[in-house]
Design a protein around this motif. Structure first.
Motif, PDB file in Angstrom:
ATOM      1  N   VAL A   1      45.677  38.183  41.637  1.00 57.34           N
ATOM      2  CA  VAL A   1      44.289  38.630  41.528  1.00 57.34           C
ATOM      3  C   VAL A   1      44.014  39.583  42.684  1.00 57.34           C
ATOM      4  O   VAL A   1      44.278  39.272  43.847  1.00 57.34           O
ATOM      5  CB  VAL A   1      43.321  37.427  41.572  1.00 57.34           C
ATOM      6  N   ARG A   2      43.511  40.748  42.352  1.00 55.51           N
ATOM      7  CA  ARG A   2      43.194  41.747  43.374  1.00 55.51           C
ATOM      8  C   ARG A   2      42.096  41.223  44.304  1.00 55.51           C
ATOM      9  O   ARG A   2      41.253  40.433  43.902  1.00 55.51           O
ATOM     10  CB  ARG A   2      42.735  43.050  42.727  1.00 55.51           C
ATOM     11  N   SER A   3      42.115  41.693  45.531  1.00 54.71           N
ATOM     12  CA  SER A   3      41.105  41.309  46.519  1.00 54.71           C
ATOM     13  C   SER A   3      40.136  42.455  46.748  1.00 54.71           C
ATOM     14  O   SER A   3      40.516  43.627  46.664  1.00 54.71           O
ATOM     15  CB  SER A   3      41.777  40.969  47.853  1.00 54.71           C
ATOM     16  N   ASN A   4      38.887  42.101  47.034  1.00 55.22           N
ATOM     17  CA  ASN A   4      37.870  43.078  47.417  1.00 55.22           C
ATOM     18  C   ASN A   4      37.724  44.210  46.403  1.00 55.22           C
ATOM     19  O   ASN A   4      37.561  45.361  46.770  1.00 55.22           O
ATOM     20  CB  ASN A   4      38.178  43.658  48.803  1.00 55.22           C
ATOM     21  N   MET A   5      37.791  43.863  45.121  1.00 58.01           N
ATOM     22  CA  MET A   5      37.675  44.863  44.064  1.00 58.01           C
ATOM     23  C   MET A   5      36.236  45.311  43.840  1.00 58.01           C
ATOM     24  O   MET A   5      35.999  46.409  43.385  1.00 58.01           O
ATOM     25  CB  MET A   5      38.198  44.283  42.749  1.00 58.01           C
ATOM     26  N   ALA A   6      35.287  44.429  44.114  1.00 61.62           N
ATOM     27  CA  ALA A   6      33.903  44.739  43.786  1.00 61.62           C
ATOM     28  C   ALA A   6      32.970  44.165  44.843  1.00 61.62           C
ATOM     29  O   ALA A   6      33.274  43.149  45.456  1.00 61.62           O
ATOM     30  CB  ALA A   6      33.554  44.160  42.424  1.00 61.62           C
ATOM     31  N   THR A   7      31.876  44.837  45.034  1.00 61.03           N
ATOM     32  CA  THR A   7      30.839  44.310  45.907  1.00 61.03           C
ATOM     33  C   THR A   7      29.716  43.775  45.023  1.00 61.03           C
ATOM     34  O   THR A   7      29.647  44.088  43.838  1.00 61.03           O
ATOM     35  CB  THR A   7      30.294  45.404  46.853  1.00 61.03           C
TER      36      THR A   7
ATOM     37  N   VAL B   1      40.162  32.774  44.355  1.00 55.51           N
ATOM     38  CA  VAL B   1      41.442  33.153  43.728  1.00 55.51           C
ATOM     39  C   VAL B   1      41.866  34.576  44.062  1.00 55.51           C
ATOM     40  O   VAL B   1      42.975  34.979  43.717  1.00 55.51           O
ATOM     41  CB  VAL B   1      41.436  32.966  42.187  1.00 55.51           C
ATOM     42  N   GLN B   2      41.025  35.322  44.741  1.00 51.04           N
ATOM     43  CA  GLN B   2      41.407  36.681  45.103  1.00 51.04           C
ATOM     44  C   GLN B   2      42.592  36.634  46.063  1.00 51.04           C
ATOM     45  O   GLN B   2      42.607  35.879  47.021  1.00 51.04           O
ATOM     46  CB  GLN B   2      40.221  37.421  45.713  1.00 51.04           C
TER      47      GLN B   2
END
Length: 92
Positions: free
Chosen positions: A14-20, A29-30
């Protein structure tokens, strides 16, 4: 319509910091790796308006709880299952 990039059995991170702001992918889970259980289908992503332009694959992803929370204790086989949209995932 977008074709699914992943299939059951694929390991994904799971990608991290994809959205604010508000989004439906839990922070816990990021950056974690799980396994695709099933492709639910192609749906409008509610984080992007939920309309036809935002449609993308939605997967059920399984995570071992002891991998998510290091302090969870012994490897009990407990799991967390989450529905995640494809743009949050990358092949592990």
């Amino acid at each position: 319509m977008m074709a699914a990039q992943f299939k059951a059995g694929d390991h994904v991170t799971v990608r991290s910091n994809m959205a604010t702001g508000h989004h439906r992918t839990p922070a816990f889970v990021q950056g974690k790796t799980g396994e695709i259980e099933v492709l639910h289908g192609i749906f409008g992503n509610p984080d992007q308006g939920g309309d036809a332009a935002s449609q993308q694959p939605l997967y059920l992803v399984r995570f071992d709880q002891s991998h998510i929370w290091e302090s969870y204790g012994v490897a009990s086989g407990d799991q967390v299952l989450l529905d995640l949209y494809e743009h949050w995932l990358e092949l592990a």
